[in-house]
Motif scaffolding. Structure first.
Motif, PDB file in Angstrom:
ATOM      1  N   GLY A  52      -5.000  -8.309   3.057  1.00 32.83           N
ATOM      2  CA  GLY A  52      -3.689  -8.938   2.870  1.00 32.83           C
ATOM      3  C   GLY A  52      -2.737  -7.993   2.164  1.00 32.83           C
ATOM      4  N   ARG A  57      -0.875  -0.976  -4.961  1.00 29.14           N
ATOM      5  CA  ARG A  57       0.115  -0.559  -3.989  1.00 29.14           C
ATOM      6  C   ARG A  57       0.571   0.869  -4.259  1.00 29.14           C
ATOM      7  N   ASP A  78      -6.844  -8.912   8.646  1.00 32.49           N
ATOM      8  CA  ASP A  78      -5.412  -8.808   8.889  1.00 32.49           C
ATOM      9  C   ASP A  78      -5.038  -7.366   9.166  1.00 32.49           C
ATOM     10  N   CYS A  79      -3.756  -7.163   9.198  1.00 33.42           N
ATOM     11  CA  CYS A  79      -3.237  -5.842   9.550  1.00 33.42           C
ATOM     12  C   CYS A  79      -3.725  -4.740   8.617  1.00 33.42           C
ATOM     13  N   SER A  81      -6.450  -3.901   7.817  1.00 35.18           N
ATOM     14  CA  SER A  81      -7.665  -3.232   8.269  1.00 35.18           C
ATOM     15  C   SER A  81      -7.358  -2.059   9.186  1.00 35.18           C
ATOM     16  N   ARG A  84      -2.489   3.370   8.445  1.00 35.36           N
ATOM     17  CA  ARG A  84      -1.641   4.337   9.131  1.00 35.36           C
ATOM     18  C   ARG A  84      -0.924   5.196   8.094  1.00 35.36           C
ATOM     19  N   SER A 115       0.998   2.767   5.506  1.00 31.97           N
ATOM     20  CA  SER A 115       1.192   1.340   5.723  1.00 31.97           C
ATOM     21  C   SER A 115       0.077   0.858   6.632  1.00 31.97           C
ATOM     22  N   CYS A 116       0.095  -0.435   6.915  1.00 30.31           N
ATOM     23  CA  CYS A 116      -0.880  -0.933   7.867  1.00 30.31           C
ATOM     24  C   CYS A 116      -0.352  -0.672   9.272  1.00 30.31           C
ATOM     25  N   GLY A 117      -1.190  -0.921  10.255  1.00 33.32           N
ATOM     26  CA  GLY A 117      -0.854  -0.579  11.628  1.00 33.32           C
ATOM     27  C   GLY A 117       0.389  -1.236  12.186  1.00 33.32           C
ATOM     28  N   MET A 118       0.832  -2.339  11.566  1.00 27.05           N
ATOM     29  CA  MET A 118       2.052  -2.978  12.039  1.00 27.05           C
ATOM     30  C   MET A 118       3.242  -2.655  11.151  1.00 27.05           C
ATOM     31  N   GLY A 119       2.975  -2.006  10.029  1.00 23.33           N
ATOM     32  CA  GLY A 119       4.087  -1.516   9.210  1.00 23.33           C
ATOM     33  C   GLY A 119       4.554  -2.393   8.070  1.00 23.33           C
ATOM     34  N   MET A 120       3.971  -3.602   7.900  1.00 22.30           N
ATOM     35  CA  MET A 120       4.559  -4.449   6.858  1.00 22.30           C
ATOM     36  C   MET A 120       3.816  -4.437   5.527  1.00 22.30           C
ATOM     37  N   TYR A 121       2.644  -3.811   5.471  1.00 24.71           N
ATOM     38  CA  TYR A 121       1.970  -3.665   4.179  1.00 24.71           C
ATOM     39  C   TYR A 121       2.006  -2.194   3.780  1.00 24.71           C
ATOM     40  N   PRO A 122       2.821  -1.818   2.823  1.00 27.94           N
ATOM     41  CA  PRO A 122       2.903  -0.402   2.442  1.00 27.94           C
ATOM     42  C   PRO A 122       1.964  -0.059   1.285  1.00 27.94           C
TER      43      PRO A 122
ATOM     44  N   VAL B 112      -3.373 -14.539   4.284  1.00 28.76           N
ATOM     45  CA  VAL B 112      -4.296 -13.657   4.996  1.00 28.76           C
ATOM     46  C   VAL B 112      -5.553 -13.401   4.187  1.00 28.76           C
ATOM     47  N   SER B 113      -5.513 -13.680   2.885  1.00 27.24           N
ATOM     48  CA  SER B 113      -6.705 -13.425   2.075  1.00 27.24           C
ATOM     49  C   SER B 113      -7.633 -14.624   2.032  1.00 27.24           C
ATOM     50  N   GLY B 283      -2.176  -7.243  14.013  1.00 27.76           N
ATOM     51  CA  GLY B 283      -3.326  -6.788  13.253  1.00 27.76           C
ATOM     52  C   GLY B 283      -4.568  -7.641  13.410  1.00 27.76           C
ATOM     53  N   PHE B 284      -4.388  -8.980  13.401  1.00 29.35           N
ATOM     54  CA  PHE B 284      -5.531  -9.877  13.489  1.00 29.35           C
ATOM     55  C   PHE B 284      -6.245  -9.738  14.820  1.00 29.35           C
ATOM     56  N   ASN B 353       9.498  -2.415  11.728  1.00 27.68           N
ATOM     57  CA  ASN B 353       8.104  -2.087  11.438  1.00 27.68           C
ATOM     58  C   ASN B 353       7.556  -1.011  12.360  1.00 27.68           C
ATOM     59  N   VAL B 356       8.540   2.184  11.066  1.00 29.05           N
ATOM     60  CA  VAL B 356       7.758   2.525   9.875  1.00 29.05           C
ATOM     61  C   VAL B 356       6.423   3.137  10.291  1.00 29.05           C
ATOM     62  N   VAL B 357       5.816   2.547  11.300  1.00 27.84           N
ATOM     63  CA  VAL B 357       4.482   2.992  11.717  1.00 27.84           C
ATOM     64  C   VAL B 357       4.500   4.434  12.214  1.00 27.84           C
ATOM     65  N   PRO B 363       8.514   2.449   4.475  1.00 30.53           N
ATOM     66  CA  PRO B 363       8.203   1.019   4.543  1.00 30.53           C
ATOM     67  C   PRO B 363       9.310   0.181   3.918  1.00 30.53           C
ATOM     68  N   PHE B 365       9.562  -3.675   4.592  1.00 29.19           N
ATOM     69  CA  PHE B 365       9.041  -4.986   4.219  1.00 29.19           C
ATOM     70  C   PHE B 365       7.810  -4.783   3.355  1.00 29.19           C
TER      71      PHE B 365
END
Lengths: 129, 367
Positions: A52, A57, A78-79, A81, A84, A115-122, B112-113, B283-284, B353, B356-357, B363, B365
């Motif tokens: 999550g 961070r 989630d993302c 995992s 990137r 970040s994660c693969g979708m970009g929203m968790y930095p 998500v957790s 992601g999921f 996003n 960002v990737v 980043p 968000f």
């Protein structure tokens, strides 16, 4: 509007019900250690927990020594995992549970952003001299 | 009275796509007293050259309407001033903002957790599906579904004999989307389980895919707002699989005399989009696929992905139901504008996003 109402109630029941059934496996509380950076055998290891989002961070590390990013997962679906790091062209899928090392070579002075693969968790690692 | 050929320009109501040009032109060209006809989508007008005796333009417009009426077009002398209904935004903007806040709050409380560690049962796969549908996957899959179903709900269904589409015709595309999605998840999940390999897209392929999805959603969202006529022109240039449905596959339907063209196109596109959601950057879905490959069996893999897809179903079905239960009512305008705004927000979220990737943006968000 009637079908909408029925489906609202129905989906609410399904979602609520499944959370209620699985509520036993609630959020595992894990204390994130203050210091997530350690040096073992001349290698700098930066531990990051991925679920999550990434914790911590922001990490602070030393520049100029061989560095490994260690991602720990535990039931992570989630993302987060999918890690990137664009500047190093790293894209790595983590297992649902376990720990994964990513060798990033010598830490370069400055901030490494990922970040994660979708970009929203930095997450970021600041390398200091 | 000698016969005289004259040029007239009329306004046509109900033209919404390139195929409408062909349609109106071919119908009008069949009329005996017309020698030349040219339709324009740009200003929704038709130019005819013909001999109408001494009829007034108004009478001619009525005459021209007769063959077109059954297709849903009306010819008139005056330009129809399209009501933009800016007042709808007074309700639509708060609804969309409320939705955006709810979305952010859901991410912030860390749903998500909620998935525990340990073994993945079909039950956990189901719960992961629910969480995915409430999470950022909603921005991708839900946004795509919302833009598609709202666009469908908005386009009037006209069969060639002029009857308004049946209610079933509105539900069909939705059923095809969900059906296609669920079946694809089972089969593709089974294949992954059996082969022990994931169909992973490269970063650049994922980026291209998200970029296309983001742009398509943006265009559909802007069109749903119904206040920017210029955006209509963008629609034909969209990827074929989306464009096809956005126009209600006008071409197909217009060329098929039995009016069945609509059913084919209206069913096929949602079906393909439903199947494609298996590969969408969510992601999921990706980590479920990674888990699935460890199962090592077709049935186990298939059922795991099936359970996951079923978990996403309640929220996704809600989006579908809200779209097709909206009727031509005073609330319809508000619904389409809210949907448009939400789709635009999701589209921007996805686009930012994806930049960002690939590292073009830092980043932004932070959930």
């Amino acid at each position: 509007m009637k079908p909408l109402l029925i489906s609202l109630v129905l989906s609410g029941a399904i979602i609520g019900g499944s959370f209620w059934v699985t509520s036993g496996s609630s959020r595992p509380s894990r204390a994130i250690p203050e210091n997530n950076v350690s040096i073992v055998d001349g290698k700098q290891i930066i531990e990051i927990w991925a679920k999550g989002g990434y914790q911590p961070r922001k990490s602070t590390a030393k520049a100029g020594i061989p560095t490994i990013l260690r991602f720990n997962t535990n039931g992570t679906f989630d993302c987060s995992s999918s890690v990137r790091i664009p500047s190093m062209n790293v894209s790595k899928s983590l297992p649902q549970s376990g720990s994964t090392d990513i060798d990033i070579g010598l830490g370069i002075l400055g901030t490494l952003q990922g970040s994660c693969g979708m970009g929203m968790y930095p997450f970021e690692v600041e390398f200091q001299s | 009275m000698t016969a005289q050929t004259q040029k007239y320009t009329f306004h046509v109501h109900g033209m919404h796509c390139n195929a409408c040009i062909l349609m109106t032109e071919s119908e009008l060209a069949d009329m005996p007293n017309i020698t030349h006809v040219k339709s324009s989508l740009k200003n929704n007008s038709v130019e005819v050259i013909g001999d109408f005796g001494n009829k007034t333009p108004k009478q001619i417009a009525e005459e021209l309407t007769i063959p077109l009426k059954s297709h849903g077009y009306t010819v008139s002398v005056e330009k129809q001033i399209k009501e933009k209904k800016w007042s709808d935004f007074k309700i639509a903007v708060p609804i969309a903002l409320g939705f955006a806040v709810l979305f952010v709050v859901l991410q912030k409380i860390g749903i998500v957790s909620w998935v525990g560690g340990g073994n993945v049962t079909y039950g956990t796969a189901f719960v992961i599906g629910i969480i995915a549908s409430l999470s950022t996957c909603m921005a991708v899959v839900g946004g795509l579904l919302l833009s598609m179903s709202a666009t469908f709900a908005k386009e009037p269904i006209r069969s060639l004999d002029g009857h308004q589409g049946q209610r079933g015709e509105k539900i069909k595309p939705q059923l095809m989307f969900h059906g296609g999605r669920i079946v694809a998840f089972f089969i593709l999940g089974g294949v992954i389980g059996a082969l022990g390999a994931v169909f992973t897209l490269s970063t650049s392929a994922t980026f291209t895919l998200s970029l296309i999805i983001g742009i398509v959603m943006l265009i559909l969202g802007i069109n749903l707002l119904d206040v920017f006529p210029w955006a209509k022109k963008l629609q034909p240039s969209m990827p074929k699989f989306i464009a096809k449905h956005a126009h209600g596959v006008s071409k197909l339907s217009h060329t098929r005399p039995n009016g069945r063209g609509f059913s084919v196109g209206r069913a096929l596109t949602p079906l393909l989009v439903g199947i494609a959601t298996f590969f969408l950057p969510c992601g999921f879905t990706q980590s479920m696929q990674l888990y699935t490959l460890t199962t090592g069996s077709f049935l186990k893999g298939g059922f795991t992905m099936l359970a996951f897809a079923l978990g996403t179903l309640p929220v996704l079905a809600l989006i579908s139901v809200s779209s097709f239960s909206i009727k031509k009512s005073s609330k319809a305008g508000v619904f389409f504008k809210s949907a448009g705004l939400i789709v635009i927000l999701f589209a921007l979220f996805n686009l930012i996003n994806s930049f960002v990737v690939i590292g073009l943006l830092p980043p932004i968000f932070n959930f």
